[in-house]
Design a protein around this motif. Structure first.
Motif: not given
Length: 353
Positions: A33, A35, A116, A125-126, A142-143, A146-147, A150, A155, A163
């Motif tokens: 993902v 971000r 990352v 970029r994760i 990944v989620n 990301d969490d 974040e 973001y 995004y």
């Protein structure tokens, strides 16, 4: 925590395990993902000072999350050019992270499943890279990262566009999901072009071993989603799983055809490649990929015994230019590379297991 130095000294990586879901054909699954952080220009417009602030902000986010014990941030300047290239050859970072590396950083998990990239095309970029067909698990990991980030980072997000990313094609979920497939059967029965055209019409990109702009050496094809906006993450994963399932069925059928109608020619092909890899003294990178593909097919179809498929995938990395340079400890001419490559392959094929 394993240091990045250990990572670049070893060709092995967790994604190379053939004993994984659909591991006879699916080499690896990757979810990534993109971000970006509010208040900062996209990386290609960032001056050094601002790039440092982004790196510092991500380090702070890691320190404030439950990820700090498993992810360590490393600046790209801490690595030599050869070590940076090895990370590319192991699929842990993209080639883009090598450009203007003074502004960039990377964090890796011990098992190399999570990386990352910082200040690549986007601020973050994760990526998760797992062996076999494990797209849901890759997205789940990944989620989680990301969490975790974040919770500290602000973001860049739009209610309308999702995004926000440096390249408009990544906006929305910011997700790219891909699978690396070994498809020698479809290549040998001359069906691969038709299959690639069909997959492309469904909205998926088909690339080679190292992504965009690379050829499918060793019959390895990377299939990934092209659209990220207007589709939920689970929808992207499900679509790619569906297409992958169709490709698995077609490749398995192609292999049955080869065994049924061309067994002698197939045995001859894989046997010759096995012999060349076992006894070669000079071999190019391109021929290595071709021969490794033949032997892997022979192993999968039980035409060759005593060869570990993980070993074959590891050899893809071990025989790449940067890894050869690292092993040699200095510059190598193309001719010297071909000799060292052959020596490494011979040793692998003449040891037990």
């Amino acid at each position: 925590m394993m240091s990045i130095r250990e990572t670049v000294n070893s060709a092995k990586s967790g994604w190379m395990k053939a004993d994984s879901p659909a591991g006879d054909i699916v080499v690896s699954s990757r979810v990534r993902v993109a971000r970006n952080i509010n208040g900062f220009s996209f990386p290609h417009l960032l001056e050094q000072e601002k790039a440092e602030q982004v790196i510092h902000g991500i380090q702070t986010a890691l320190d404030n999350s439950n990820l700090k014990t498993e992810l360590e941030l490393n600046r790209m300047t801490e690595l030599s050019p050869v070590e940076r290239q090895i990370l590319v050859e192991k699929h842990l970072i993209s080639p883009d992270l090598l450009h203007n590396h003074e502004k960039k950083a990377v964090t890796l998990r011990d098992d190399e499943a999570i990386s990352v990239m910082v200040n690549e095309e986007d601020h973050l970029r994760i990526q998760c890279l797992l062996p076999g067909l494990q797209l849901e698990k890759a997205w789940e990991l990944v989620n989680r990262v990301d969490d975790g980030l974040e919770s500290t980072l602000d973001y860049a997000f739009s209610e309308r566009y999702g995004y926000l990313t440096a390249c408009p094609t990544n906006a929305g979920t910011g997700m790219r999901a891909s699978v690396m497939l070994h498809l020698p059967g479809l290549v040998l029965i001359n069906q691969i072009k038709a299959v690639i055209n069909a997959v492309s019409k469904l909205g998926f990109a088909v690339r080679g071993l190292y992504g965009e702009g690379t050829e499918a050496h060793g019959n390895l094809f990377q299939i990934s989603n092209q659209v990220t906006m207007g589709h939920a993450e689970e929808e992207i994963i499900n679509s790619l799983n569906s297409v992958t399932g169709q490709l698995l069925a077609q490749e398995r059928e192609a292999r049955k055809v080869l065994i049924r109608e061309r067994r002698e020619q197939l045995e001859d092909r894989v046997g010759r490649s096995y012999g060349i890899l076992k006894f070669c003294h000079v071999i190019s990178s391109e021929e290595t990929m071709r021969r490794l593909s033949d032997v892997r097919l022979g192993v999968d179809l039980s035409l060759i015994n005593g060869v570990n498929p993980d070993q074959l995938t590891e050899l893809i990395v071990k025989t790449q230019p940067a890894y050869l340079l690292k092993q040699h400890g200095g510059e190598l001419s193309p001719a010297q590379r071909d000799v060292l490559r052959a020596e490494i392959i011979r040793k692998e094929f003449n040891r037990e297991g």
